[in-house]
Design a protein around this motif. Structure first.
Motif, PDB file in Angstrom:
ATOM      1  N   ARG A   1      23.817  33.841  -5.603  1.00  0.00           N
ATOM      2  CA  ARG A   1      22.819  32.983  -6.240  1.00  0.00           C
ATOM      3  C   ARG A   1      23.426  32.194  -7.402  1.00  0.00           C
ATOM      4  NH1 ARG A   1      17.373  32.273  -5.732  1.00  0.00           N
ATOM      5  NH2 ARG A   1      16.185  31.873  -7.614  1.00  0.00           N
TER       6      ARG A   1
ATOM      7  N   ARG B   1      22.606  29.561  -8.713  1.00  0.00           N
ATOM      8  CA  ARG B   1      21.610  28.981  -9.631  1.00  0.00           C
ATOM      9  C   ARG B   1      21.560  29.729 -10.963  1.00  0.00           C
ATOM     10  NH1 ARG B   1      17.803  26.199  -6.544  1.00  0.00           N
ATOM     11  NH2 ARG B   1      16.463  26.171  -8.370  1.00  0.00           N
ATOM     12  N   ILE B   2      21.773  31.047 -10.892  1.00  0.00           N
ATOM     13  CA  ILE B   2      21.737  31.847 -12.133  1.00  0.00           C
ATOM     14  C   ILE B   2      22.891  31.427 -13.042  1.00  0.00           C
ATOM     15  CG2 ILE B   2      21.921  34.192 -13.082  1.00  0.00           C
ATOM     16  CD1 ILE B   2      20.710  35.186 -10.378  1.00  0.00           C
TER      17      ILE B   2
ATOM     18  N   ALA C   1      21.992  28.109 -14.575  1.00  0.00           N
ATOM     19  CA  ALA C   1      20.958  28.294 -15.608  1.00  0.00           C
ATOM     20  C   ALA C   1      21.595  28.807 -16.898  1.00  0.00           C
ATOM     21  CB  ALA C   1      19.888  29.273 -15.117  1.00  0.00           C
TER      22      ALA C   1
ATOM     23  N   PHE D   1      12.927  36.420  -9.656  1.00  0.00           N
ATOM     24  CA  PHE D   1      13.860  35.526 -10.343  1.00  0.00           C
ATOM     25  C   PHE D   1      14.642  36.304 -11.394  1.00  0.00           C
ATOM     26  CE2 PHE D   1      10.636  32.517  -8.906  1.00  0.00           C
ATOM     27  CZ  PHE D   1      11.384  31.421  -8.494  1.00  0.00           C
TER      28      PHE D   1
ATOM     29  N   GLU E   1      16.777  32.329 -15.328  1.00  0.00           N
ATOM     30  CA  GLU E   1      16.261  31.148 -14.639  1.00  0.00           C
ATOM     31  C   GLU E   1      14.962  30.671 -15.280  1.00  0.00           C
ATOM     32  OE1 GLU E   1      16.908  31.206 -10.137  1.00  0.00           O
ATOM     33  OE2 GLU E   1      16.983  33.341 -10.610  1.00  0.00           O
TER      34      GLU E   1
ATOM     35  N   CYS F   1      14.530  26.877 -15.017  1.00  0.00           N
ATOM     36  CA  CYS F   1      15.028  26.600 -13.662  1.00  0.00           C
ATOM     37  C   CYS F   1      14.310  27.422 -12.608  1.00  0.00           C
ATOM     38  CB  CYS F   1      16.525  26.902 -13.583  1.00  0.00           C
ATOM     39  SG  CYS F   1      17.523  26.044 -14.794  1.00  0.00           S
ATOM     40  N   ALA F   2      13.104  27.917 -12.918  1.00  0.00           N
ATOM     41  CA  ALA F   2      12.420  28.776 -11.956  1.00  0.00           C
ATOM     42  C   ALA F   2      11.413  27.986 -11.112  1.00  0.00           C
ATOM     43  CB  ALA F   2      11.730  29.923 -12.689  1.00  0.00           C
TER      44      ALA F   2
END
Lengths: 254, 475
Positions: A20, A22-23, A26, A235, A239, A244-245
């Motif tokens: 992931r 994205r973490i 973030a 989440f 995030e 960013c969630a």
């Protein structure tokens, strides 16, 4: 924006890197917003925790030396994980205690290593502004962060400033979810029973979201919630704090 | 005689325990209550943290000067009229106890709860010697009727529900209880035990503390059975581990404040008794002889190795009450005498690591046990020390050894690692349906009980590099 703050080496951790990203982004966003100059050393792989917890001290020490060499140039080392930060903070100095060269270097790195949310609150005193998320959420205290690093008030402090977010208490919030790294595969029956009980407690809150500070624990809980057919979305706390969630939760198709 | 082998089928025992819904109810009732009461007791005791630090300091001091305190204790206990015996091993300890029983021509012995007695296998040794044994602690009485071993160091019968106990009493009590409410059942047990108390030739107890400067042994109970075990018979035998020493009565009380709160959440036990020598001239009652068997059984070896801190343990049971693994599988699945986190450290000492390798591994390292330990034993660190030894002695399964070794070899080569992780996540994505993977090759342990989130298509490092070189960004 020219950064005026400290130079931070971002260690995204092996799980975030692979599962992931994205973490990681973030975390990067939060650090840059707080005025840090952020670098992502390309020599980073894993902190060595799977070897450490398996008793494989030789491999752990080799990985520890690699991490120390890669990250010691920075003012701080920041990770989106209490568990990996805990390994650098406590595991490395313990493991390399009697090494005349690496022992002091391990202690020096330990002293400047932080989990992201406690770094924002305790070191930078930075609270992101203008975050908004219309949802109800419950928070699980991941064990390593809670007990090795004292992460408890910091994420709650930051989540309290997210407008629209209603936090609901989780019964047994400080009880392990049953992940335990390789434990969850080696003793899968026991791990499965523990996380089943955790998932029930999460469902009882009636919250839309489950938040926690370690991706390993989150994958364990999210995977069990999915298997149970639950609609709770999971989440990483970072995030939400980074705003960013609004995208896919863990396990939602990207 | 050595401790029973715990290794054979830990996973099978754990799986069986998890599949037993009654067991889970029993475990949750007892440990749940203990957890709540402990939390309340600690909250109401404002100096708890200072008391913990003091408890640790007392135990550390005694452990550092064990020889001195052992000699002092022996001298003072002997002066008080007791006879002190030394046992290096479990077998030696049992032989001493059996010999004393035979010399006393004992037909019936009563025993008050003692984990040390379980550790050395005393119940079996007495049976082998043809000496009838009556357990007088209510829970021990229950498991004696059931032919079982303790599943918890404070509540030995905690794995049994009240309903199951009713069945045991109906069969094992003569006459059986007239009703099966708790009060009637307890009355029936009293009746059953009373004749044993009064007709026993020898009473055997453990000791919560050995007080060096008086030579007294201290027992704490909530039922008063220790007093009825140690006072009426002609002979009183104490079996105790050498780590039970404290310098003085005041130190015993300092530890008692921690022990009782941590175990039951009470402030003090109903009965706290110091036994100092046999009956003296003019005493109304008491045994004619008092014997104290001081047992080493691996403890002096622990003094010298990385498990030394475990000698601080005061056997309160808080670590197991707060352990997520214990609360799923209960005490019997551990296979040793001592269950839970403290048992996972001690059983390899007593039974050998080869036969108990699973115990230190079957832990999530969440640290809650160390957090509640009244004498600050770093249990996860000690468990990890066993794992290290297990790895060095090549006791871990070869699949795990090769797996970790291969992974570490790749992780030590960042460029290879980046290539492998990029390829790996794209391979994993192909196994998924929607966002999830429901069956993972090589990690069936994960997908046996939960789904695995499908990784994003590119790793953070790939995305970040692309972003840095202006070719793209995060999805």
């Amino acid at each position: 924006m020219t950064p005026t703050g400290p130079t931070v080496g971002l260690f995204v951790t092996c799980l975030v890197d692979a599962i992931r990203p994205r973490i990681g982004f973030a975390t990067l966003r939060l650090l840059e917003e707080a005025g840090c100059r952020v670098e992502v050393p390309p020599q980073q792989t894993c902190c060595g925790q799977p070897a450490f917890n398996s008793g494989d001290d030789a491999d752990t020490a080799a990985l520890a030396r690699q991490v120390i060499a890669a990250f010691e140039p920075y003012d701080y080392v920041v990770l989106p994980s209490g568990s990996c930060a805990g390994t650098i903070r406590h595991g490395y100095p313990e493991l390399l205690a009697n090494d005349p060269d690496w022992g002091p270097r391990a202690r020096a790195l330990s002293a400047k290593t932080h989990e992201i949310l406690s770094f924002l609150v305790d070191v930078l005193g930075h609270v992101p502004q203008g975050r908004r998320l219309e949802a109800s959420a419950t928070y699980h205290d991941s064990c390593s962060g809670l007990r090795e690093l004292g992460i408890s008030a910091q994420p709650r402090r930051l989540l309290a400033d997210v407008e629209g977010l209603e936090m609901r208490p989780l019964e047994g919030n400080d009880v392990c979810c049953g992940f335990g790294g390789t434990f969850c595969v080696k003793y899968s029956d026991i791990s499965g029973a523990i996380v089943d009980e955790k998932a029930e407690a999460i469902e009882r809150t009636g919250a839309d979201l489950l938040l926690a500070g370690d991706l390993g624990c989150l994958m364990n809980m999210a995977g069990k919630l999915k298997r149970r057919g639950s609609s709770v979305r999971c989440f990483h706390t970072v995030e939400v704090v980074a705003g960013c969630a609004d995208g896919p939760a863990i396990g939602e198709e990207t | 005689m050595s401790a029973p082998a715990p290794q054979a089928g830990f996973k099978a025992r754990a799986a069986a325990a998890i599949a037993d819904p009654t067991l889970k109810i029993a475990i949750d009732r007892t440990t749940g209550t203990a957890e709540r009461k402990r939390a309340a007791a600690v909250a109401a005791f404002s100096e708890f943290e200072a008391a913990r630090a003091r408890g640790k300091a007392i135990k550390d001091h005694v452990i550092a000067h064990l020889d001195h305190y052992l000699e002092t204790f022996e001298r003072n206990a002997t002066a008080a009229g007791a006879k002190v015996h030394w046992a290096a091993s479990d077998a030696e300890a049992c032989a001493i106890v059996v010999r004393i029983c035979r010399e006393a021509d004992a037909k019936l012995v009563t025993r008050s709860k003692s984990m040390l007695g379980e550790e050395i296998g005393l119940p079996h040794a007495l049976a082998d010697a043809g000496i009838e044994r009556a357990e007088t602690d209510l829970a021990e009485h229950i498991i004696q009727l059931a032919g079982e071993r303790p599943s918890h160091i404070v509540w030995p019968a905690m794995h049994r529900t009240r309903e199951q106990v009713a069945e045991l009493f109906a069969e094992g009590h003569h006459p059986p209880p007239t009703a099966f409410d708790p009060a009637t059942m307890v009355q029936s047990a009293r009746h059953e035990l009373r004749t044993k108390f009064l007709s026993a030739d020898v009473g055997i107890s453990g000791a919560n503390f050995l007080v060096a400067d008086t030579g007294a042994t201290c027992t704490v109970t909530n039922e008063g059975n220790a007093e009825l075990t140690t006072t009426p018979p002609r002979v009183h035998i104490v079996t105790a581990g050498i780590e039970k020493l404290v310098p003085s009565t005041a130190h015993a009380f300092a530890l008692l404040r921690l022990l009782v709160r941590s175990a039951t959440g009470g402030e003090l036990t109903q009965y706290t008794t110091f036994h100092c020598g046999p009956k003296r001239p003019g005493d109304a009652d008491g045994p004619e002889e008092m014997h104290i068997v001081l047992v080493d059984n691996g403890r002096s070896r622990m003094l010298k190795d990385e498990f030394r801190e475990m000698l601080r343990c005061i056997r309160c049971g808080a670590c197991m009450n707060h352990c997520v693994v214990y609360r799923q599988i209960g005490g019997h699945a551990y296979g040793g005498v001592y269950p839970g986190p403290m048992g996972a450290v001690l059983t390899p000492v007593l039974a050998g690591l080869e036969r108990s390798r699973d115990l230190p591994s079957a832990c999530t390292m969440n640290g809650r046990c160390a957090e509640v330990c009244p004498v600050q034993i770093p249990l996860p660190t000690l468990l990890r020390a066993w794992r290290g030894r297990s790895w060095r002695e090549r006791l871990e399964p070869s699949g795990l050894r090769y797996g970790i070794g291969l992974w570490a070899a790749v992780a030590r080569r960042p460029r290879l690692y980046r290539f492998a992780s990029g390829a790996g996540v794209r391979l994993l994505r192909r196994l998924g349906k929607g966002g999830w993977i429901s069956r993972l090759p090589l990690a069936g342990g994960w997908t046996g009980s939960r789904d695995f989130p499908k990784p994003a298509g590119r790793t953070f490092m790939e995305l970040y590099r692309a972003e840095q070189s202006g070719k793209g960004g995060p999805s």
